[in-house]
Design an enzyme around this catalytic site. Structure first.
Site, PDB file in Angstrom:
ATOM      1  N   GLY A 122      -1.287  -6.198  -3.871  1.00 56.95           N
ATOM      2  CA  GLY A 122      -0.323  -5.130  -3.617  1.00 56.95           C
ATOM      3  C   GLY A 122      -0.399  -3.967  -4.595  1.00 56.95           C
ATOM      4  N   GLY A 128      -2.619  -8.751   2.843  1.00 57.15           N
ATOM      5  CA  GLY A 128      -1.173  -8.522   2.809  1.00 57.15           C
ATOM      6  C   GLY A 128      -0.815  -7.181   3.436  1.00 57.15           C
ATOM      7  N   GLY A 129      -0.641  -6.174   2.604  1.00 57.53           N
ATOM      8  CA  GLY A 129      -0.194  -4.846   3.044  1.00 57.53           C
ATOM      9  C   GLY A 129      -0.912  -4.322   4.283  1.00 57.53           C
ATOM     10  N   TRP A 170       1.904 -11.590   6.311  1.00 57.05           N
ATOM     11  CA  TRP A 170       2.946 -10.558   6.494  1.00 57.05           C
ATOM     12  C   TRP A 170       4.019 -10.593   5.413  1.00 57.05           C
ATOM     13  CZ3 TRP A 170       4.103 -10.764  12.507  1.00 57.05           C
ATOM     14  CH2 TRP A 170       3.081 -10.094  13.176  1.00 57.05           C
ATOM     15  N   SER A 203      -5.493  -6.402  -2.132  1.00 57.57           N
ATOM     16  CA  SER A 203      -5.744  -5.011  -1.744  1.00 57.57           C
ATOM     17  C   SER A 203      -6.989  -4.824  -0.865  1.00 57.57           C
ATOM     18  CB  SER A 203      -5.811  -4.111  -2.982  1.00 57.57           C
ATOM     19  OG  SER A 203      -4.573  -4.138  -3.677  1.00 57.57           O
ATOM     20  N   GLU A 213      -7.246 -15.048  -4.997  1.00 54.77           N
ATOM     21  CA  GLU A 213      -6.453 -13.818  -5.046  1.00 54.77           C
ATOM     22  C   GLU A 213      -6.079 -13.474  -6.485  1.00 54.77           C
ATOM     23  OE1 GLU A 213      -4.422 -12.976  -1.074  1.00 54.77           O
ATOM     24  OE2 GLU A 213      -3.047 -14.222  -2.215  1.00 54.77           O
TER      25      GLU A 213
HETATM   26  P1  PGA Z   1      -2.332  -7.336  -0.524  1.00 53.52           P
HETATM   27  O1  PGA Z   1      -1.768  -8.845  -0.560  1.00 53.52           O
HETATM   28  O2  PGA Z   1      -3.425  -7.305   0.499  1.00 53.52           O
HETATM   29  O3  PGA Z   1      -1.142  -6.491  -0.148  1.00 53.52           O
HETATM   30  O4  PGA Z   1      -2.837  -7.039  -1.886  1.00 53.52           O
HETATM   31  C1  PGA Z   1      -2.632  -9.939  -0.459  1.00 53.52           C
HETATM   32  C2  PGA Z   1      -1.833 -11.216  -0.523  1.00 53.52           C
HETATM   33  O5  PGA Z   1      -0.842 -11.265  -1.265  1.00 53.52           O
HETATM   34  O6  PGA Z   1      -2.172 -12.205   0.158  1.00 53.52           O
END
Ligand code: PGA
Length: 251
Positions: A172, A233-234, A10, A212, A166
């Protein structure tokens, strides 16, 4: 067979009332999944989230910790403190921490050791920048980060870690690594673990992809041979989207 893990990150989002509403909303929708479901929430949401998630298949994690147990480190939270309230997972070395909060391979390694000592499963993040990718340094960077993060861990400890690959340029940004590239990078991380330890543990280690991930691309990524799920993340901030990702392999 490695189990699939769907972990939400989050970041610095969600007030306690929002966290509670989110967990209440997803609980009935994810209760039948075979996948492990983890939500890594801000410190201020941990206690509420642990309470609301009690008796469900949703596990709660933190996003960072200090490597010392206690002491004069104003503003920090230790692994011992997280474990004491029932936290089971902690993200270590996220690229945002490496980039904005001076996290280094050395502090990552110390935090991993302290997490394991406190029976927390570290979700260790590795990944290359866009510049490193463009200079064909991806494999070198991520295998080196992996080696340094795991430095000094014994085989038994290795059974309790999760790695998240990652690529920084994918976080993001809406840009996702191709499933082939993500799978290949993860294979190389596995090979590095095999080199340091052995094939058996390399095959057992859970390695996630992050950057993403959305409901729309989760299935194709997570069906790849070496991708064991995602750090999200998002898309983990939207309950409907997160539910779909968790249930990517239903039906
Ligand atoms: P994201 O972030 O899914 O928004 O790209 C992933 C993360 O930073 O763990």
């Amino acid at each position: 067979m490695r189990k699939k893990v769907i972990a939400g990150n989050w970041k610095m989002n969600m007030l306690p009332n929002e966290a509670i509403a989110f967990i209440e909303k997803i609980t009935p929708e994810v209760k039948h999944t075979k996948n492990d479901v983890i939500l890594c929430v801000p410190y201020t949401d941990l206690f509420y989230s642990l309470l609301i998630a009690q008796g469900t298949n949703i596990k709660i994690g933190a996003q960072n910790m200090h490597f010392e147990e206690k002491g004069a480190y104003t503003g920090e939270v230790s692994g011992q403190m997280l474990a004491a309230i029932g936290v089971k997972y902690v993200i270590i070395g996220h690229s945002e921490r490496r980039q904005y909060f001076a996290e280094t391979d050395d502090t990552v390694n110390k935090k991993v050791k302290s997490a394991l000592k406190n029976n927390l499963t570290p979700i260790i993040c590795v990944g290359e920048t866009l510049e490193q990718k463009e200079n064909n340094k991806t494999i070198e960077v991520i295998t080196n980060q992996t080696k340094l993060a795991l430095d000094g861990l014994n085989l038994k400890e290795l059974e309790n870690i999760i790695i998240a690959y990652e690529p920084i340029w994918a976080i993001g940004t809406g840009k996702t690594a191709t499933k082939e590239d993500a799978n290949n990078s993860i294979k190389e991380i596995r090979k590095e673990i095999e080199k340091i330890y052995n094939q058996d543990i390399a095959e057992k280690t859970t390695i996630l992809y992050g950057g993403s991930v959305k409901a729309q691309n989760a299935k194709e990524l997570f069906e790849m041979s070496d991708i064991d799920g995602g750090l999200i993340g998002g898309a983990s901030l939207k309950p409907e989207e997160f539910i779909k990702i968790v249930n990517y392999n239903e039906n």
